[in-house]
Design an enzyme around this catalytic site. Structure first.
Site, mmCIF file in Angstrom:
data_model
loop_
_atom_site.group_PDB
_atom_site.id
_atom_site.type_symbol
_atom_site.label_atom_id
_atom_site.label_comp_id
_atom_site.label_asym_id
_atom_site.label_seq_id
_atom_site.Cartn_x
_atom_site.Cartn_y
_atom_site.Cartn_z
ATOM 1 N N LYS A 40 14.333 -8.225 -2.511
ATOM 2 C CA LYS A 40 15.009 -8.549 -1.281
ATOM 3 C C LYS A 40 14.051 -8.476 -0.094
ATOM 4 O O LYS A 40 14.306 -9.009 0.969
ATOM 5 C CB LYS A 40 16.136 -7.521 -1.036
ATOM 6 C CG LYS A 40 17.170 -7.421 -2.123
ATOM 7 C CD LYS A 40 18.153 -6.285 -1.765
ATOM 8 C CE LYS A 40 18.497 -5.513 -2.973
ATOM 9 N NZ LYS A 40 19.287 -4.316 -2.710
ATOM 10 N N GLY A 41 12.951 -7.773 -0.294
ATOM 11 C CA GLY A 41 12.081 -7.416 0.830
ATOM 12 C C GLY A 41 11.550 -8.583 1.638
ATOM 13 O O GLY A 41 11.340 -8.468 2.839
ATOM 14 N N ASP A 97 6.778 -9.891 0.426
ATOM 15 C CA ASP A 97 6.653 -9.064 1.617
ATOM 16 C C ASP A 97 5.326 -8.297 1.637
ATOM 17 O O ASP A 97 4.572 -8.353 2.583
ATOM 18 C CB ASP A 97 7.847 -8.086 1.745
ATOM 19 C CG ASP A 97 8.129 -7.300 0.470
ATOM 20 O OD1 ASP A 97 7.383 -7.438 -0.523
ATOM 21 O OD2 ASP A 97 9.119 -6.534 0.462
ATOM 22 N N ASP A 100 1.191 -4.127 -3.213
ATOM 23 C CA ASP A 100 0.700 -2.745 -3.260
ATOM 24 C C ASP A 100 -0.172 -2.604 -4.515
ATOM 25 O O ASP A 100 -1.356 -2.912 -4.489
ATOM 26 C CB ASP A 100 1.925 -1.820 -3.257
ATOM 27 C CG ASP A 100 1.587 -0.349 -3.166
ATOM 28 O OD1 ASP A 100 0.438 -0.008 -2.842
ATOM 29 O OD2 ASP A 100 2.474 0.489 -3.429
ATOM 30 N N LYS A 128 -1.669 -4.523 1.029
ATOM 31 C CA LYS A 128 -1.967 -3.078 1.134
ATOM 32 C C LYS A 128 -2.914 -2.711 -0.004
ATOM 33 O O LYS A 128 -2.546 -2.695 -1.154
ATOM 34 C CB LYS A 128 -0.657 -2.287 1.051
ATOM 35 C CG LYS A 128 -0.833 -0.813 1.334
ATOM 36 C CD LYS A 128 0.495 -0.123 1.582
ATOM 37 C CE LYS A 128 1.269 0.116 0.315
ATOM 38 N NZ LYS A 128 2.496 0.912 0.557
ATOM 39 N N PHE A 149 3.104 4.071 3.667
ATOM 40 C CA PHE A 149 4.339 3.440 3.223
ATOM 41 C C PHE A 149 5.031 2.833 4.440
ATOM 42 O O PHE A 149 5.282 3.515 5.430
ATOM 43 C CB PHE A 149 5.263 4.430 2.509
ATOM 44 C CG PHE A 149 6.335 3.714 1.747
ATOM 45 C CD1 PHE A 149 6.072 3.190 0.485
ATOM 46 C CD2 PHE A 149 7.590 3.523 2.303
ATOM 47 C CE1 PHE A 149 7.040 2.482 -0.221
ATOM 48 C CE2 PHE A 149 8.575 2.818 1.613
ATOM 49 C CZ PHE A 149 8.297 2.302 0.344
ATOM 50 N N ASP A 156 11.950 -1.667 2.745
ATOM 51 C CA ASP A 156 12.896 -0.547 2.711
ATOM 52 C C ASP A 156 12.276 0.704 2.096
ATOM 53 O O ASP A 156 11.235 0.656 1.437
ATOM 54 C CB ASP A 156 14.115 -0.919 1.855
ATOM 55 C CG ASP A 156 13.798 -0.913 0.371
ATOM 56 O OD1 ASP A 156 12.788 -1.542 -0.018
ATOM 57 O OD2 ASP A 156 14.518 -0.249 -0.397
ATOM 58 N N ARG A 162 15.660 -1.808 6.380
ATOM 59 C CA ARG A 162 15.297 -3.222 6.220
ATOM 60 C C ARG A 162 15.512 -4.044 7.490
ATOM 61 O O ARG A 162 14.804 -4.997 7.753
ATOM 62 C CB ARG A 162 16.127 -3.875 5.107
ATOM 63 C CG ARG A 162 15.732 -3.467 3.702
ATOM 64 C CD ARG A 162 16.343 -4.443 2.709
ATOM 65 N NE ARG A 162 16.372 -3.958 1.343
ATOM 66 C CZ ARG A 162 15.368 -4.046 0.478
ATOM 67 N NH1 ARG A 162 14.222 -4.562 0.842
ATOM 68 N NH2 ARG A 162 15.493 -3.601 -0.757
HETATM 69 P P1 IMP Z 1 3.577 -3.482 -6.283
HETATM 70 O O1 IMP Z 1 4.098 -3.954 -7.615
HETATM 71 O O2 IMP Z 1 3.095 -2.063 -6.345
HETATM 72 O O3 IMP Z 1 2.520 -4.409 -5.704
HETATM 73 O O4 IMP Z 1 4.789 -3.413 -5.296
HETATM 74 C C1 IMP Z 1 5.408 -4.525 -4.852
HETATM 75 C C2 IMP Z 1 6.775 -4.237 -4.263
HETATM 76 O O5 IMP Z 1 6.973 -2.849 -3.960
HETATM 77 C C3 IMP Z 1 6.879 -4.961 -2.968
HETATM 78 O O6 IMP Z 1 7.419 -6.242 -3.178
HETATM 79 C C4 IMP Z 1 7.799 -4.091 -2.167
HETATM 80 O O7 IMP Z 1 9.130 -4.462 -2.392
HETATM 81 C C5 IMP Z 1 7.544 -2.702 -2.697
HETATM 82 N N1 IMP Z 1 6.599 -1.963 -1.817
HETATM 83 C C6 IMP Z 1 5.287 -1.744 -1.994
HETATM 84 N N2 IMP Z 1 4.745 -1.055 -0.968
HETATM 85 C C7 IMP Z 1 5.762 -0.869 -0.099
HETATM 86 C C8 IMP Z 1 5.835 -0.256 1.208
HETATM 87 O O8 IMP Z 1 4.872 0.254 1.791
HETATM 88 N N3 IMP Z 1 7.072 -0.257 1.771
HETATM 89 C C9 IMP Z 1 8.172 -0.817 1.206
HETATM 90 N N4 IMP Z 1 8.138 -1.425 0.010
HETATM 91 C C10 IMP Z 1 6.942 -1.446 -0.633
HETATM 92 MG MG MG Z 2 9.190 -7.032 -2.586
#
Ligand code: IMP
Ligand code: MG
Length: 172
Positions: A40-41, A97, A100, A128, A149, A156, A162
């Site tokens: 949803k982000g 969005d 990470d 990030k 974060f 969220d 959000r």
């Molecule tokens: P990843 O798989 O670790 O790259 O994470 C991806 C998803 O985790 C993103 O699409 C976000 O929804 C969530 N996410 C990662 N970092 C953050 C943050 O700092 N704040 C909020 N949501 C995050």
């Molecule tokens: Mg996301």
């Protein structure tokens, strides 16, 4: 809100989106593109971005879950809502969005590839870097940050924050 520290103001966000929209509009001038927003982000970023594009685009959405109820990735990824359009031989941009660890996007890229689009590019509002585990080529990046974060502007923490108009660091 004492646990929130401003990271990006509304005007910072607006400026970054205008730059992204300009670049995407110029890269896809002569082609039909389908934007796939990651729920949803990315919803708020997606809706701001598409309204700044000067080219016609089609929309689709996918929902993948990767987070539990805290600020650490569960590592397990599932498709909760699949795409519904035919993207075979089409130009696709995945709109996310924040990247990470990169695990969600890595999984989503493989999922989207399985439909054999003509091309796949990635647009992420926030890159990030600190916890990256999977190397992802992000074609369009709004902002790069090292760590922390973030909440607001679609992002969220346990479904809170959000709807904030700005992006904040959440102190944990
Ligand atoms: P990843 O798989 O670790 O790259 O994470 C991806 C998803 O985790 C993103 O699409 C976000 O929804 C969530 N996410 C990662 N970092 C953050 C943050 O700092 N704040 C909020 N949501 C995050
Ligand atoms: Mg996301």
């Amino acid at each position: 809100m004492p646990n929130l520290i401003l990271c990006l103001s509304e005007s910072d966000i607006k400026n970054k989106i205008e730059l992204l929209a300009k670049k995407i509009s110029s890269d896809y001038q002569n082609s039909e593109v389908i934007l796939i927003g990651v729920l949803k982000g990315a919803v708020i970023f997606f809706s701001d971005l598409v309204r700044k594009l000067s080219i016609p685009v089609k929309f689709d959405f996918v929902c993948a879950s990767s987070y539990g109820s805290n600020t650490f990735s569960s590592g397990k990824i599932n498709i909760i809502k699949p795409i519904t359009s035919n993207i075979y031989n089409k130009e696709v941009i995945i709109v996310e969005d924040i990247v990470d660890t990169g695990l969600t996007l890595g999984y989503l890229i493989d999922y989207i590839k399985s439909f054999e689009p003509k091309s796949i590019k990635i647009c992420a509002f926030i890159d990030k870097k600190e916890r990256r585990e999977q190397n992802i080529i992000i074609d369009y990046i709004g902002v790069t940050i090292d760590s922390g974060f973030l909440v607001g502007y679609g992002l969220d923490c346990d479904e809170e924050y959000r709807a904030l108009k700005e992006i904040f660091y959440l102190k944990t």
